[in-house]
Design an enzyme around this catalytic site. Sequence first.
Site, PDB file in Angstrom:
ATOM      1  N   SER A 116       0.828  -1.216   0.000  1.00 27.65           N
ATOM      2  CA  SER A 116       0.000   0.000   0.000  1.00 27.65           C
ATOM      3  C   SER A 116       0.862   1.266   0.000  1.00 27.65           C
ATOM      4  CB  SER A 116      -0.905   0.021   1.225  1.00 27.65           C
ATOM      5  OG  SER A 116      -1.712  -1.142   1.275  1.00 27.65           O
TER       6      SER A 116
HETATM    7  N1  SAH Z   1      -0.651  -4.936   4.053  1.00 30.17           N
HETATM    8  C1  SAH Z   1       0.065  -5.243   2.823  1.00 30.17           C
HETATM    9  C2  SAH Z   1      -0.730  -4.830   1.617  1.00 30.17           C
HETATM   10  C3  SAH Z   1      -1.213  -6.021   0.950  1.00 30.17           C
HETATM   11  S1  SAH Z   1      -2.343  -5.886  -0.385  1.00 30.17           S
HETATM   12  C4  SAH Z   1       1.443  -4.655   2.826  1.00 30.17           C
HETATM   13  O1  SAH Z   1       1.773  -3.894   3.737  1.00 30.17           O
HETATM   14  O2  SAH Z   1       2.230  -4.973   1.924  1.00 30.17           O
HETATM   15  C5  SAH Z   1      -3.602  -6.964   0.252  1.00 30.17           C
HETATM   16  C6  SAH Z   1      -3.182  -8.359   0.578  1.00 30.17           C
HETATM   17  O3  SAH Z   1      -4.347  -9.042   1.045  1.00 30.17           O
HETATM   18  C7  SAH Z   1      -2.658  -9.170  -0.594  1.00 30.17           C
HETATM   19  O4  SAH Z   1      -1.413  -9.693  -0.277  1.00 30.17           O
HETATM   20  C8  SAH Z   1      -3.699 -10.274  -0.762  1.00 30.17           C
HETATM   21  O5  SAH Z   1      -3.168 -11.496  -1.201  1.00 30.17           O
HETATM   22  C9  SAH Z   1      -4.267 -10.372   0.639  1.00 30.17           C
HETATM   23  N2  SAH Z   1      -5.597 -10.970   0.729  1.00 30.17           N
HETATM   24  C10 SAH Z   1      -6.627 -10.858  -0.137  1.00 30.17           C
HETATM   25  N3  SAH Z   1      -7.703 -11.524   0.297  1.00 30.17           N
HETATM   26  C11 SAH Z   1      -7.353 -12.079   1.483  1.00 30.17           C
HETATM   27  C12 SAH Z   1      -8.023 -12.910   2.428  1.00 30.17           C
HETATM   28  N4  SAH Z   1      -9.293 -13.299   2.249  1.00 30.17           N
HETATM   29  N5  SAH Z   1      -7.357 -13.290   3.535  1.00 30.17           N
HETATM   30  C13 SAH Z   1      -6.070 -12.930   3.738  1.00 30.17           C
HETATM   31  N6  SAH Z   1      -5.377 -12.147   2.882  1.00 30.17           N
HETATM   32  C14 SAH Z   1      -6.005 -11.738   1.768  1.00 30.17           C
END
Ligand code: SAH
Length: 220
Positions: free
Chosen positions: A68
């Site tokens: 993000s």
């Molecule tokens: N917080 C992260 C941003 C990740 S983007 C950072 O600091 O880099 C969102 C993430 O959520 C992705 O990696 C995606 O694979 C994950 N995601 C999507 N659906 C999900 C679910 N149902 N449970 C767990 N993770 C999930």
Amino acid sequence: MRPDAVQMLSDIEDEVRYTRTFIGRDALAPQVMAAMAVVPRHHFVPADEQAFAYVNGPLPIGWGQTISQPYIVALMTDLLGCGAGDRVLEVGTGSGYQAAVLSRLVDQVYSLEIVPQLATAAAERLQSLGYANVTVRLGDGHRGWPEQAPFDGILVTAAAPAIPPALIEQLRPGARLVIPVGQAYGHQELVTLDKALDGALSLTKVLDVAFVPLTGGAAA
Ligand code: SAH
């Protein structure tokens, strides 16, 4: 601090001021900015994106996912309002960057990631960087992490059409959930959901945002 990290903090401060009417604050908590200052974002960004590691924007991390935007990480951390003694659940570990920022502020971070390769990479990265109070688990965030509940705060970093009920259940009375709510690649709003001590829920819309979708589902 690296010059590009100093610039990143300044860019976050600027964007907080630009969005003050939406987010209801002129500046983020000093301890949040301090956490943003110490977590080395370049360690959470892929090799071919290193030049942009401290730019105030999201970046691809593979598997169709993103790390993000720094302003959003800082804002969500500030909105969560958690601190010493708290145990926090993050849904969507991704690179592990948001978890690392949280780990500087709270006692324990539990982070769920649904993409196995990202969960493994983030767990290894966090361990090698010394973030010993972060636990990453492969799983679907729709179900939360019942074994560790209740949480003093829950932060979801992927957008869902509705707030998963299990997450509301796993929120301690008096605690807050921060989540982008809306359609995949459509209109989404960052919201906070407060659970009062008597269990009453109150929802506050904060800002229009663009997150990757929360995949999986309650029945997954
Ligand atoms: N917080 C992260 C941003 C990740 S983007 C950072 O600091 O880099 C969102 C993430 O959520 C992705 O990696 C995606 O694979 C994950 N995601 C999507 N659906 C999900 C679910 N149902 N449970 C767990 N993770 C999930």
